[in-house]
Structures are given as structure tokens and as C-alpha cells.
Write an enzyme that holds these catalytic residues in place. Structure first.
Site, mmCIF file in Angstrom:
data_model
loop_
_atom_site.group_PDB
_atom_site.id
_atom_site.type_symbol
_atom_site.label_atom_id
_atom_site.label_comp_id
_atom_site.label_asym_id
_atom_site.label_seq_id
_atom_site.Cartn_x
_atom_site.Cartn_y
_atom_site.Cartn_z
ATOM 1 N N LYS A 23 0.884 -1.174 0.000
ATOM 2 C CA LYS A 23 0.000 0.000 0.000
ATOM 3 C C LYS A 23 0.916 1.216 0.000
ATOM 4 C CE LYS A 23 -1.733 3.063 1.879
ATOM 5 N NZ LYS A 23 -1.488 4.463 1.435
ATOM 6 N N GLY A 66 -4.433 3.482 -2.216
ATOM 7 C CA GLY A 66 -5.551 3.933 -1.387
ATOM 8 C C GLY A 66 -5.117 4.804 -0.236
ATOM 9 N N GLY A 124 -4.455 5.946 3.660
ATOM 10 C CA GLY A 124 -3.888 5.279 4.835
ATOM 11 C C GLY A 124 -4.938 4.746 5.805
ATOM 12 N N PRO A 125 -5.848 5.619 6.287
ATOM 13 C CA PRO A 125 -6.805 5.152 7.293
ATOM 14 C C PRO A 125 -7.831 4.145 6.747
ATOM 15 C CG PRO A 125 -6.605 7.551 7.282
ATOM 16 C CD PRO A 125 -5.900 7.062 6.064
ATOM 17 N N GLY A 127 -4.754 1.283 4.100
ATOM 18 C CA GLY A 127 -3.584 0.993 4.933
ATOM 19 C C GLY A 127 -3.985 0.280 6.213
ATOM 20 N N GLU A 162 9.947 1.901 10.506
ATOM 21 C CA GLU A 162 11.012 2.868 10.243
ATOM 22 C C GLU A 162 10.348 4.230 10.349
ATOM 23 O OE1 GLU A 162 13.111 5.438 9.086
ATOM 24 O OE2 GLU A 162 13.075 4.696 7.021
ATOM 25 N N CYS A 186 14.189 11.148 6.249
ATOM 26 C CA CYS A 186 14.055 10.830 7.683
ATOM 27 C C CYS A 186 15.412 10.825 8.382
ATOM 28 C CB CYS A 186 13.328 9.510 7.876
ATOM 29 S SG CYS A 186 13.938 8.209 6.831
ATOM 30 N N GLU A 208 10.451 16.407 14.359
ATOM 31 C CA GLU A 208 10.824 16.217 12.954
ATOM 32 C C GLU A 208 10.016 17.187 12.102
ATOM 33 O OE1 GLU A 208 9.681 12.506 10.876
ATOM 34 O OE2 GLU A 208 11.780 12.420 10.296
#
Ligand code: NAD
Length: 462
Positions: free
Chosen positions: A170, A201, A203-204, A207, A245, A279, A369
Site C-alpha cells: 500500500k 488507497g 492510509g486510514p 492501509g 522505520e 528521515c 521532525e
């Protein structure tokens, strides 16, 4: 831009089960460049079933056969590198040269490394009176972000396939086109139907359905700490394996004996590349008080040079988020020496390359971040103070140390709570384990350590 209107499931492009679509926007000019289907829980279920059905045969293939498919995948990715670079530039906004040299090139190297590892890794070992077999974990859910869209996919899918796992991917909603291109490449490489499946698609929706699916054995996620925490909790409740990660707030420690100009210039380039959306970026530069003002001047000058060359950030939300952090830095008393919150262009989601001086460790911009082209320069008194600042966040993903003598830098690096440290500008190594200490994650990617994440042991005693 070319876009499929279906999902890649069981070796073919199938119509999506729902009517919803995701519009893909070019962040450099805000134009819609394609539409992909927004997958439902039903699409996810079909994909996981295909992966489950394909698992026994793929898990039983000889490692040499899996190596051959991965070598073919590497070759297809290499042959289609221009198309990949253009696609990433269109949906992520990174300058074409960076897309060519990094977004398209690194996945070729990583796929190649797993072609080699599949052929050479010892999938069986003797321990006393036991033979230990390293067997695939099973069905892998790979959930990836947009910042290095193809690299993050290959860093999960290649080791999973090398291990004998099957996969449902995904990808991030901002960068689904290069994921579709990857599915085409897997197909061209002759990977059997069902071994790799793609569901685009939200995430909520897609995913979450994937992370929760009972047919999934391992969830491998890269992205924000908030979602990672949620996925870790979901996987923990279901006793699934999980690899996370997550974010970083890495320190670039410049010791007094270092070549200051080189350390500052490389440090600024590290933060500004990919518009700060890395990241492992060294977003905190730590400089000794005696060299501080010189370093600030050098950094401001280096950042100013990025003005025209930098790409946009990925979307309007990210632009607003980064500008919010810049405003917060000013409000908390940091000294703005380059850039600022104003957008440098009328069109596109651009953020000016920004440098803050007089940043202290407690400030929000030194702790959270930002994921944009924003560098914070902190002052330290002595080495112990530098170490305290370097280790003073919840993160521990990466870092850098610069010193006149390599041994001095290594001694400092060994005391840092972080997963990787570049010594005097050491180069990226696609075979070295990549992953975080503390809240930067769970597990490792790349090389043989990355392969091990997708294997489980079975010991036979004699
Ligand atoms: P995100 O964590 O929301 O998205 C990453 C992936 O997770 C995407 O594929 C997304 O669709 C999916 N996802 C989102 N919610 C989910 C859920 N409930 N269940 C399952 N999957 C879900 O990240 P973002 O919103 O794109 O970016 C937000 C911030 O995350 C950034 O500003 C940055 O700080 C951080 N980030 C970190 C990395 C990294 O490499 N560590 C990458 C991207 C973003």
C-alpha cells in the site's frame, strides 16, 4: 502521466471494487497529473488472499530462482530508469537530476543487492546437534511513504521476495504512480502471480485494513511516528511481527578539529536535498562555541545558494506544516539567518531553504521532525555537552561526526544513541543496516540485516 485505473492483484490489473479515486498532484505546479483508485477493505482482502495462495509455492522455490527474478527486476528498473525519474519528479516534485541520481538509481542498487543476497545467504545453518532452517515469515504488508517513494518500496519488497515471502503493498497516496510502475516491473521480471500485489488507497482505509488483516504475518511500515505507533499497537494486539522505520532528528556533530567549511557545506546539502524530506537528515548541526558564528555565516551562505535549485515539498499540508515550524522557531527565540516562512514562489508548494541560529535543545525545532528544508544550528561548550545535546531527543536514526582524525570521530560516534553515523562525510552504503534506536523505529532495513527481518528460524534436532 500514465496511470492504471485498477489494482495489481494475482498477476493482473483488476478493476477496483469501489468508485473512489485519488488525484495525483504535481507539487511544483499544483496540476492534477493522474488518478488512481482509492482501495477499499475488499480490495485489500482480495490482494491478501492472492498473496496467501501464492505463498506455499514461492516459499518453496530454490533461493537461486528467487535470485534470478530479483536480478530480472533490477534489470527492468535499470532499463526504465528515465521513466521512473520523470514519474517521481512529476508526483514528488524533486529536481529531475536528483530523481535520476537518487530516486531511480538507488532502487536498482538495492534490488541488485538482494539478487546477490538471495543467491548467497545461508538459509540453513548447523548449531551443535541442530540444523536451523531460515524460512520466510509469510505474507508481508508493506506500507510506504512518499519521500523516497520507489526506494522505500524496494527496501521492503526486494528482501521480502528474497526471503520467500509474498507481499501486498500500500504505497503513499501522494506518490502512487511510481508504485504502479514498480508493479509493471515486477510483472515484466516474471515474478509469479500473487507473489507481489499492489493496492493504492488512503492510509486510514486501505492501509489500516491491510495492517489489521488476519492473513498478514508481518507489517513493515515506514512513515510518521504517530501512524507507526498505531500500527505497532494493532500488530501487537494481533501478535503479528512488525518492522517500523519512523522519524528522526539527527545530529551533525562538528568537533573543533574538523574541516569546518567542509562539514558545514556537506551538512547544509544533506538537509536541503529532497527538500528536507529525508528521515535520516542531519537537521541539527552542533558547533563548538568558538567556531559558532563562522559556522552560522557559512551555513547561511550555503543555504542561500539552494534558493533556485530546491524542489517543492510534497503537498500543501506539508508546506503549511513546515511553515508552521518556521514560525514556531521565530516565536521561541531562534535567530533566522536564511529563508523564512514566506513561500518563495507564487505557484507550487515551495519552502525557502531555512537556517536557524541560536537554537537551544529545548526548542520545538530542535526536538520535532520538521520534514522540510530547515536546519537548526546549536552551540556546545565541550564534548560532553555535544554528546548530551546529540542524544537529547526521542529519536535515534542517523547522524554525522566530523573531526581532524577519524579515530576521534569514531570515539564520539560510538557514544551516540543512533542507528548509523557518517564519519567525515562517509558515503551511503546500501548494504549497511538502516534503522533506528529509541523512537526512530523497530527493526532494520537493507543488506543481510534487512533480509533477516523477513525470515524466521526452524531448528531440527538430531
Ligand atoms: P504517514 O505516516 O501518515 O504515511 C505513511 C504511510 O502510512 C502512507 O502510505 C499512508 O497512507 C499510511 N497510513 C496513514 N495512516 C495509516 C493508518 N491509520 N493505517 C495504516 N496506514 C496508514 O505520513 P505522512 O502523513 O505522509 O507524513 C507526515 C509526517 O510523517 C511527515 O511530516 C514526516 O514528519 C513523517 N514522515 C516520515 C517518513 C520517514 O521516512 N520516516 C516518511 C514520510 C513521512
Amino acid at each position: 502521466m500514465k496511470a492504471h485505473d485498477g489494482m495489481y492483484i494475482d498477476g493482473e490489473w483488476r478493476p477496483a471494487t469501489g468508485p473512489d479515486v485519488i488525484e495525483v498532484v504535481n507539487p511544483a505546479d499544483e496540476q492534477v497529473i493522474g488518478r488512481v483508485p482509492a482501495g477499499t477493505a475488499e480490495d485489500v482482502d482480495l490482494a491478501v488472499r492472492a498473496a496467501l495462495a501464492a505463498l506455499p509455492a514461492w516459499a518453496a522455490t530454490a533461493p537461486a530462482e528467487r535470485a534470478a527474478r530479483l536480478a530480472a527486476l533490477r534489470d527492468v528498473l535499470a532499463a526504465r530508469k528515465d521513466e521512473i525519474a520523470e514519474t517521481v519528479t512529476a508526483e514528488l516534485g524533486s529536481p529531475l537530476k536528483f530523481s535520476q541520481n537518487v530516486h531511480a538509481a538507488v532502487p536498482v542498487a538495492v534490488a541488485g543487492s538482494y539478487a546477490e543476497l538471495a543467491a548467497t545467504h545461508p538459509f540453513e545453518e548447523k548449531v551443535g546437534n541442530s540444523t536451523v532452517h531460515l524460512e520466510p515469515v509469510g505474507v508481508v504488508a508493506a506500507i510506504t511513504p512518499w519521500n523516497y517513494p520507489l526506494h522505500q518500496i524496494v527496501a521492503k519488497v526486494a528482501p521480502a521476495l528474497a526471503a520467500g515471502c509474498t507481499v501486498v503493498l500500500k504505497p503513499a497516496e501522494d506518490t502512487p504512480l511510481v508504485a504502479q510502475l514498480f508493479a509493471e516491473a515486477v510483472h515484466e521480471a516474471g515474478v509469479p502471480a500473487g507473489v507481489f500485489n499492489l493496492v493504492t488507497g488512503l492510509g486510514p482505509v486501505a492501509g489500516q485494513a491491510l495492517a489489521e488483516h488476519p492473513g498478514v504475518d508481518l507489517v513493515s511500515f515506514t512513515g510518521s511516528t504517530a501512524v507507526g505507533r498505531q500500527i505497532g499497537a494493532t500488530a501487537g494486539a494481533a501478535l503479528k511481527k512488525v518492522a517500523l522505520e519512523l522519524g528522526g532528528k539527527s545530529a551533525n556533530v562538528i568537533l573543533p578539529s574538523a574541516d569546518l567549511a567542509k562539514a558545514v557545506n556537506v551538512g547544509v546539502a544533506n538537509v536541503m536535498s529532497n527538500s528536507g524530506q529525508t528521515c535520516s537528515a542531519w537537521t541539527r548541526m552542533l558547533v563548538h562555541r568558538d567556531q559558532y558564528e563562522e559556522a552560522v555565516e557559512l551555513a547561511a551562505a550555503a543555504a542561500a545558494k539552494y534558493g533556485e535549485r530546491i524542489g517543492p515539498v510534497v503537498n500543501a499540508k506539508q508546506q503549511a506544516r513546515v511553515r508552521g515550524y518556521i514560525e514556531k522557531g521565530v516565536a521561541e527565540g531562534a535567530r533566522l539567518v536564511a529563508g523564512g516562512p514566506e513561500s518563495p514562489r507564487d505557484q507550487g508548494y515551495f519552502v525557502a531553504p531555512t537556517v536557524f541560529a541560536d537554537v537551544t535543545s529545548e526548542m520545538t525545532i530542535a526536538q520535532e521532525e520538521i520534514f522540510g528544508p530547515v536546519l537548526s544550528i546549536l552551540r556546545y561548550e565541550d564534548e560532553e555537552d555535544a554528546l548530551r545535546i546529540a542524544n537529547g531527543t526521542v529519536y535515534g536514526l542517523a547522524g554525522a561526526v566530523w573531526a581532524g582524525e577519524e579515530a576521534e570521530a569514531v570515539a564520539f560516534a560510538r557514544r551516540m544513541d543512533t542507528g548509523q553515523v557518517d564519519i567525515n562525510g562517509g558515503r551511503f552504503n546500501p548494504l549497511a543496516p538502516f534503522g533506528g534506536y529509541k523512537q526512530s523505529g523497530v527493526g532494520r532495513e537493507l543488506g543481510s540485516h534487512g533480509l533477516t527481518e523477513y525470515l524466521q528460524t526452524k531448528s531440527l534436532q538430531f
